[in-house]
Write a protein that holds these residues in place. Structure first.
Motif, PDB file in Angstrom:
ATOM      1  N   CYS A  12       0.829  -1.210   0.000  1.00  0.00           N
ATOM      2  CA  CYS A  12       0.000   0.000   0.000  1.00  0.00           C
ATOM      3  C   CYS A  12       0.861   1.257   0.000  1.00  0.00           C
ATOM      4  O   CYS A  12       0.549   2.237  -0.677  1.00  0.00           O
ATOM      5  N   VAL A  15       2.061   1.686  -3.544  1.00  0.00           N
ATOM      6  CA  VAL A  15       0.990   2.185  -4.420  1.00  0.00           C
ATOM      7  C   VAL A  15       0.744   3.673  -4.160  1.00  0.00           C
ATOM      8  O   VAL A  15       0.576   4.453  -5.104  1.00  0.00           O
ATOM      9  N   ASP A  16       0.758   4.071  -2.904  1.00  0.00           N
ATOM     10  CA  ASP A  16       0.573   5.494  -2.582  1.00  0.00           C
ATOM     11  C   ASP A  16       1.687   6.348  -3.184  1.00  0.00           C
ATOM     12  O   ASP A  16       1.444   7.478  -3.615  1.00  0.00           O
ATOM     13  N   MET A  18       3.351   5.610  -5.915  1.00  0.00           N
ATOM     14  CA  MET A  18       3.383   5.515  -7.384  1.00  0.00           C
ATOM     15  C   MET A  18       3.077   6.863  -8.023  1.00  0.00           C
ATOM     16  O   MET A  18       3.621   7.199  -9.069  1.00  0.00           O
ATOM     17  N   ARG A  19       2.214   7.642  -7.383  1.00  0.00           N
ATOM     18  CA  ARG A  19       1.856   8.958  -7.908  1.00  0.00           C
ATOM     19  C   ARG A  19       3.087   9.845  -7.997  1.00  0.00           C
ATOM     20  O   ARG A  19       3.204  10.668  -8.886  1.00  0.00           O
ATOM     21  N   HIS A  37      -5.029   4.722 -13.858  1.00  0.00           N
ATOM     22  CA  HIS A  37      -4.832   3.740 -12.800  1.00  0.00           C
ATOM     23  C   HIS A  37      -5.574   4.192 -11.551  1.00  0.00           C
ATOM     24  O   HIS A  37      -5.488   5.348 -11.151  1.00  0.00           O
ATOM     25  N   SER A  38      -6.307   3.286 -10.940  1.00  0.00           N
ATOM     26  CA  SER A  38      -7.025   3.584  -9.704  1.00  0.00           C
ATOM     27  C   SER A  38      -6.221   3.016  -8.539  1.00  0.00           C
ATOM     28  O   SER A  38      -6.265   1.816  -8.270  1.00  0.00           O
ATOM     29  N   HIS A  39      -5.498   3.883  -7.874  1.00  0.00           N
ATOM     30  CA  HIS A  39      -4.646   3.450  -6.777  1.00  0.00           C
ATOM     31  C   HIS A  39      -5.455   2.818  -5.649  1.00  0.00           C
ATOM     32  O   HIS A  39      -5.029   1.829  -5.052  1.00  0.00           O
ATOM     33  N   GLU A  40      -6.625   3.361  -5.373  1.00  0.00           N
ATOM     34  CA  GLU A  40      -7.451   2.796  -4.302  1.00  0.00           C
ATOM     35  C   GLU A  40      -7.949   1.397  -4.664  1.00  0.00           C
ATOM     36  O   GLU A  40      -7.969   0.506  -3.830  1.00  0.00           O
ATOM     37  N   LYS A  43      -5.033  -1.093  -4.356  1.00  0.00           N
ATOM     38  CA  LYS A  43      -4.783  -1.450  -2.953  1.00  0.00           C
ATOM     39  C   LYS A  43      -5.883  -2.361  -2.415  1.00  0.00           C
ATOM     40  O   LYS A  43      -5.604  -3.384  -1.788  1.00  0.00           O
TER      41      LYS A  43
END
Length: 152
Positions: A12, A15-16, A18-19, A37-40, A43
């Motif tokens: 997680c 992924v956070d 990645m932005r 891409h949908s990070h939420e 995750k």
């Protein structure tokens, strides 16, 4: 240092971050139809210790306490071909020295786990797509198909 990510909390965190690796308006991440891409969702659906151990394989590089590159593959249990395919999910790197090293880690793992087939993708709208395709061909990949997309 490149390492495999198997811990859901660390996944997680990656992924956070990645932005930070790919800016919001980065043209290189442009999918057709403005798919983002949908990070939420990533995750929510993939931050699971069992998935990260058996079916979703992630390697990341952390430098100075922050992730600066990652590569992820899915164990695609493909019923169409009756084979497990080692299929690219994402490959991004803010650090140009780390990108190929991430791929080498993934390929080594796939060979150790006896995957027979590996798939990689190229986005059509990426201005480097021809360069990426030449790179894949140089590594021995064959172009298999082209996918078209539309809204319904």
């Amino acid at each position: 240092m490149i390492k495999r990510i198997t811990n859901p909390e660390e996944f997680c965190e990656l992924v956070d971050q990645m932005r930070d690796m790919v800016p919001e308006d980065d043209y290189f991440e442009s999918h057709a139809l403005d798919l983002k891409h949908s990070h939420e969702s990533i995750k929510l659906n993939l931050a699971n210790k069992h998935l990260l151990a058996w079916d979703f394989f992630v390697w990341a590089n952390k430098s100075e306490g922050k992730f600066d590159g990652c590569i992820a593959f899915v164990n695609d249990k493909n019923v169409k071909f009756d084979k497990d395919l080692f299929s690219e999910f994402v490959w991004i790197s803010k650090n140009p020295k780390i990108g190929f090293k991430l791929l080498k880690h993934a390929v080594k793992f796939a060979r150790e786990k006896n995957f027979e087939i590996m798939t990689m993708s190229v986005l059509e709208d990426n201005p480097n797509s021809e360069k990426i395709e030449r790179f894949y061909k140089k590594l021995g990949f064959l172009k298999d198909s082209t996918t078209y997309i539309t809204k319904l």
